[in-house]
Design a protein around this motif. Structure first.
Motif, short mmCIF file in Angstrom:
data_model
loop_
_atom_site.label_atom_id
_atom_site.label_comp_id
_atom_site.label_asym_id
_atom_site.label_seq_id
_atom_site.Cartn_x
_atom_site.Cartn_y
_atom_site.Cartn_z
N TRP A 262 39.80 72.95 -72.95
CA TRP A 262 40.62 74.16 -73.02
C TRP A 262 41.95 73.85 -73.67
N TYR B 262 45.23 80.32 -72.12
CA TYR B 262 44.27 79.26 -72.40
C TYR B 262 43.14 79.83 -73.24
N GLN C 173 39.07 78.06 -64.81
CA GLN C 173 38.28 77.63 -65.97
C GLN C 173 36.85 77.29 -65.60
N SER D 222 45.88 74.95 -74.28
CA SER D 222 46.96 75.73 -73.72
C SER D 222 47.86 76.23 -74.85
#
Length: 247
Positions: free
Chosen positions: A155, A170, A141, A157
């Motif tokens: 982020w 993600y 990320q 999930s």
């Protein structure tokens, strides 16, 4: 009275034969070489489209047309060479080579076209660099944010349990980027097309905000990332992978 020396008559005979050499024979030989090269280009373009830069710059259709035109030209030259040959010498090595060259070119063209129909991306593919840190979520990320910008909304999930072979998904709505990690390399082939379709639908929801922005997928051995095409191209320099545009 003209006097002939021993062997002179024979030499004159040979010189006469050379003077009567068929001018179409060299053209048959040259055309035969060209048609074989064009047929080989069709085969390469269909079987290993990324392996030879000169060949991949033109489409398979272009190379097929070139090979077809050269095959017809070679056939015409072969016919001319045999029709204009002296009596008793209808078949020369050059004209025979022309026929063989046409057959070879046609075989290679068939191989290239059939392979292209069965495997749109070819059978032989160059090794693609892949340096994405898929084993470390934070590094993955962080690398994405280094190109697309920080994901201040965090982020998200997505539950991947309903997708066999998918390890994790993600996404960041703020920067409009998402990526998926797969358990193995074979799973990518199953989800590449569906992901492109879903990405297109998602982008349509933001059509007012996205405007004319173009999106693409960056595909690795066990991961796919979807995002703005210009930034995808920058990320490719760092991680490698293959870019597929999204229409």
């Amino acid at each position: 009275m003209v006097t002939y020396h021993a062997g002179e008559d024979n030499r004159r005979s040979h010189r006469g034969m050379r003077r009567r050499a068929n001018p179409w024979n060299p053209l048959c030989a040259i055309a035969g070489i060209l048609v074989v090269l064009a047929g080989l280009a069709v085969a390469i373009r269909g079987i290993a489209p990324q392996m030879v830069p000169v060949v991949k710059d033109q489409t398979l259709t272009t190379w097929t047309i070139v090979a077809g035109v050269l095959a017809v030209l070679t056939l015409i030259l072969v016919i001319l060479a045999r029709v204009t040959a002296p009596a008793g010498r209808r078949r020369s090595g050059a004209s025979s080579w022309g026929i063989l060259a046409i057959v070879l070119a046609l075989l290679m063209m068939c191989a290239g076209l059939v392979t292209s129909n069965l495997f749109s991306e070819g059978v032989v593919k160059p090794e693609v660099r892949d340096e994405a840190p898929i084993s470390n979520t934070e590094e993955m990320q962080s690398g994405v944010e280094g190109v697309f910008g920080a994901c201040t909304t965090k982020w998200q999930s997505v539950n991947a349990s309903q997708y066999p072979g998918v390890k994790a998904i993600y996404l960041c709505k703020q920067t409009r980027v998402a990526y998926a990690i797969f358990d193995n390399t074979s799973a990518i082939g199953l989800y590449k097309a569906p992901l492109a379709t879903q990405a297109s639908k998602l982008l349509d929801q933001y059509s007012g905000e996205v405007g004319s922005t173009k999106y693409a997928m960056l595909i690795g051995k066990q991961w796919i990332l979807v995002g703005e095409q210009s930034k995808i191209e920058k990320l490719q320099h760092s991680w490698g992978g293959t870019i597929n545009t999204i229409e």
